[in-house]
Design an enzyme around this catalytic site. Sequence first.
Site, PDB file in Angstrom:
ATOM      1  N   THR A   7       0.808  -1.224   0.000  1.00 14.36           N
ATOM      2  CA  THR A   7       0.000   0.000   0.000  1.00 14.36           C
ATOM      3  C   THR A   7       0.838   1.269   0.000  1.00 14.36           C
ATOM      4  OG1 THR A   7      -1.726  -1.173   1.204  1.00 14.36           O
ATOM      5  CG2 THR A   7      -1.766   1.215   1.352  1.00 14.36           C
ATOM      6  N   SER A  53       1.421 -10.264   0.205  1.00 21.53           N
ATOM      7  CA  SER A  53       0.871 -11.625   0.333  1.00 21.53           C
ATOM      8  C   SER A  53       1.504 -12.570  -0.677  1.00 21.53           C
ATOM      9  CB  SER A  53      -0.643 -11.601   0.133  1.00 21.53           C
ATOM     10  OG  SER A  53      -1.209 -10.754   1.089  1.00 21.53           O
ATOM     11  N   THR A  83       2.181  -4.371   4.538  1.00 22.02           N
ATOM     12  CA  THR A  83       2.118  -4.682   5.975  1.00 22.02           C
ATOM     13  C   THR A  83       1.718  -6.131   6.251  1.00 22.02           C
ATOM     14  OG1 THR A  83      -0.178  -3.906   6.043  1.00 22.02           O
ATOM     15  CG2 THR A  83       1.529  -2.319   6.641  1.00 22.02           C
ATOM     16  N   ASP A  84       0.997  -6.750   5.292  1.00 24.90           N
ATOM     17  CA  ASP A  84       0.409  -8.060   5.601  1.00 24.90           C
ATOM     18  C   ASP A  84       1.440  -9.100   6.054  1.00 24.90           C
ATOM     19  OD1 ASP A  84      -2.028  -7.003   5.027  1.00 24.90           O
ATOM     20  OD2 ASP A  84      -2.250  -7.949   3.063  1.00 24.90           O
ATOM     21  N   CYS A 274      -1.651 -17.222  22.616  1.00 24.43           N
ATOM     22  CA  CYS A 274      -1.924 -15.914  23.240  1.00 24.43           C
ATOM     23  C   CYS A 274      -1.115 -14.825  22.540  1.00 24.43           C
ATOM     24  CB  CYS A 274      -1.548 -15.935  24.717  1.00 24.43           C
ATOM     25  SG  CYS A 274      -2.579 -17.015  25.684  1.00 24.43           S
TER      26      CYS A 274
HETATM   27  N1  ASP Z   1      -2.021  -6.099   0.926  1.00 21.77           N
HETATM   28  C1  ASP Z   1      -1.047  -5.067   1.217  1.00 21.77           C
HETATM   29  C2  ASP Z   1       0.292  -5.731   1.318  1.00 21.77           C
HETATM   30  O1  ASP Z   1       0.613  -6.316   2.317  1.00 21.77           O
HETATM   31  C3  ASP Z   1      -1.429  -4.353   2.447  1.00 21.77           C
HETATM   32  C4  ASP Z   1      -0.461  -3.295   2.883  1.00 21.77           C
HETATM   33  O2  ASP Z   1       0.487  -2.936   2.235  1.00 21.77           O
HETATM   34  O3  ASP Z   1      -0.663  -2.771   3.967  1.00 21.77           O
HETATM   35  O4  ASP Z   1       1.045  -5.690   0.384  1.00 21.77           O
END
Ligand code: ASP
Length: 338
Positions: A7, A53, A83-84, A274
């Site tokens: 993103t 991903s 982030t994923d 947890c």
């Molecule tokens: N689907 C995106 C990724 O991980 C989400 C992100 O960048 O936050 O590439």
Amino acid sequence: MIYTGGTIGMKQDEKTMALVPVDISQIEVEVPELKKFGYKIDTCSFDPVIDSSDITPDFWVKLCHIIKANYSRYDGFVVLHGTDTMSYTASALSFMLEDLSKPVVLTGSQLPVGMLRTDGKENIISSIEIAAARDAQGHPMVPEVCIYFESQLYRGNRTTKYNAENFRAFRSANYPVLADVGIHIKYNRHLVRYPQDWSKPLKIREKLDTNVAVLKIFPGITRQAVEAVMETKGCRAVVLETFGSGNAPTSDWFLSTMKKYVDRGMVIVNVTQCQAGKVDMGAYATGVGLRSIGVISGFDGTTEATLCKLFMLLGRYSSPEKIKKEMQKALRGEISCI
Ligand code: ASP
């Protein structure tokens, strides 16, 4: 600054309004504040850029090679990443980059850098500042693989993505932040790992073996489900996600199944489901059972870090005993067992 995708590197196409990748060599158009640093910031981009991903271990190897090839030319590296799977990449890099003595800061954003209200700009600016920061002796402040996100700097292999919405997307539940960013950047230097010998050359551990499975137990789990995971062809290690402080059913079929695979040379590592806390296989009979059949503790490590550590160790060693021994050590500050 290495752009891999995600993103953070997106903006809206003016005509179609669809999200398209920015040209990273023109990042100063999106983040003109970068010019104020007066640093020389070079950029490179994966081609094509990928949603995180789609990341595979080959991608980690490529990233390590880019860092190694440019290691002497730069004070630090900032990796723009989705982030994923950022916690997986940060964990993998921490084990693959041996004797690291420069900062490798991963960052990303929840909103594209080219959008109003983006969190990406601040994340990029602070990451650059942290990657360039040096102490009075001229040594980098944080010579580790880290994640910077929403005013906090984390040890990368301690993180988990826990929020798909909030700007604070990551958490490091079992290890305090390495730095807090407010008016000042406050480094918690006593928590940072520093090399004993700064002159050691960087080595890459690029041989990874991903023949690992993750088994999350739940009340009612069937023998067939457990067997199906353990019988995965080629599987050499299993990350067993247990309850609480490392507890699992005490039923005969469960323990005897685990024992069968341990005896066959499978490395089974116990981590907790947890969000925080650690595995203690001496606390309850339900944990003692696992320990007595040779399941080893993953201590307070995350699933992400435990997996990536296994990838690296399985790639390096064939003996299950050696792998188990190395798993018990904090190789990059990923567990607090000692
Ligand atoms: N689907 C995106 C990724 O991980 C989400 C992100 O960048 O936050 O590439």
